[in-house]
Design a protein around this motif. Sequence first.
Motif, PDB file in Angstrom:
ATOM      1  N   THR A  36     -73.688  -5.683-136.682  1.00  0.00           N
ATOM      2  CA  THR A  36     -74.208  -6.658-137.496  1.00  0.00           C
ATOM      3  C   THR A  36     -73.385  -7.299-137.370  1.00  0.00           C
ATOM      4  OG1 THR A  36     -72.819  -5.479-138.875  1.00  0.00           O
ATOM      5  CG2 THR A  36     -74.962  -4.230-139.195  1.00  0.00           C
ATOM      6  N   ASP A  37     -73.956  -8.263-138.995  1.00  0.00           N
ATOM      7  CA  ASP A  37     -72.983 -10.026-139.321  1.00  0.00           C
ATOM      8  C   ASP A  37     -72.225  -9.510-140.367  1.00  0.00           C
ATOM      9  OD1 ASP A  37     -74.728  -9.736-141.684  1.00  0.00           O
ATOM     10  OD2 ASP A  37     -75.758 -11.272-140.191  1.00  0.00           O
ATOM     11  N   ALA A  38     -71.345 -10.899-140.083  1.00  0.00           N
ATOM     12  CA  ALA A  38     -70.244 -10.558-141.762  1.00  0.00           C
ATOM     13  C   ALA A  38     -70.884 -10.495-142.940  1.00  0.00           C
ATOM     14  CB  ALA A  38     -69.649 -11.595-141.691  1.00  0.00           C
ATOM     15  N   VAL A  43     -78.368  -7.323-136.337  1.00  0.00           N
ATOM     16  CA  VAL A  43     -79.022  -8.265-135.784  1.00  0.00           C
ATOM     17  C   VAL A  43     -79.814  -7.783-134.591  1.00  0.00           C
ATOM     18  CG1 VAL A  43     -77.468  -9.818-133.522  1.00  0.00           C
ATOM     19  CG2 VAL A  43     -76.225  -9.579-135.829  1.00  0.00           C
ATOM     20  N   ALA A  46     -79.503  -8.998-129.978  1.00  0.00           N
ATOM     21  CA  ALA A  46     -78.329  -9.543-129.406  1.00  0.00           C
ATOM     22  C   ALA A  46     -78.093  -8.810-128.051  1.00  0.00           C
ATOM     23  CB  ALA A  46     -77.313  -8.533-129.873  1.00  0.00           C
ATOM     24  N   LYS A  85     -74.735 -12.635-129.183  1.00  0.00           N
ATOM     25  CA  LYS A  85     -75.922 -13.475-129.332  1.00  0.00           C
ATOM     26  C   LYS A  85     -75.600 -15.098-129.433  1.00  0.00           C
ATOM     27  CE  LYS A  85     -79.942 -13.166-131.768  1.00  0.00           C
ATOM     28  NZ  LYS A  85     -81.783 -12.583-131.359  1.00  0.00           N
ATOM     29  N   PHE A  88     -73.658 -16.591-132.087  1.00  0.00           N
ATOM     30  CA  PHE A  88     -72.567 -15.775-133.167  1.00  0.00           C
ATOM     31  C   PHE A  88     -71.855 -15.878-132.215  1.00  0.00           C
ATOM     32  CE2 PHE A  88     -76.197 -14.416-135.071  1.00  0.00           C
ATOM     33  CZ  PHE A  88     -75.857 -13.490-136.167  1.00  0.00           C
ATOM     34  N   TYR A  91     -68.351 -10.460-129.027  1.00  0.00           N
ATOM     35  CA  TYR A  91     -67.572  -9.688-130.117  1.00  0.00           C
ATOM     36  C   TYR A  91     -67.034  -8.601-128.808  1.00  0.00           C
ATOM     37  CZ  TYR A  91     -66.178  -5.499-132.857  1.00  0.00           C
ATOM     38  OH  TYR A  91     -65.438  -4.656-133.421  1.00  0.00           O
TER      39      TYR A  91
END
Length: 94
Positions: A36-38, A43, A46, A85, A88, A91
Amino acid sequence: MRCRNLAACFVVCLMVFAPILIWGQIRSGTITGVVTDASRGTVPGADVTVLNQDTNVAQNAQTNAVGEFTVPYLAAGRYKVGVKKEGFRTYEQT
């Protein structure tokens, strides 16, 4: 007498089927997740890399249309999961 026959039958069945049950155990694990994004949106597409830190062997996956991924058949060990991704930040989680 009937109880004795039943006990003997149980012992025979146990001797026949126990090796099959023991042999059928799986000695691996699976890492699953959702990227997930912020804003907590998923997403899709990815790239996910799961790295065994003990053997330095990596397995790759990609998130599906709803941001989910699965990496099966992992040997026991310490892993690092990385997600990339375009657009982004990368992470990583140990």
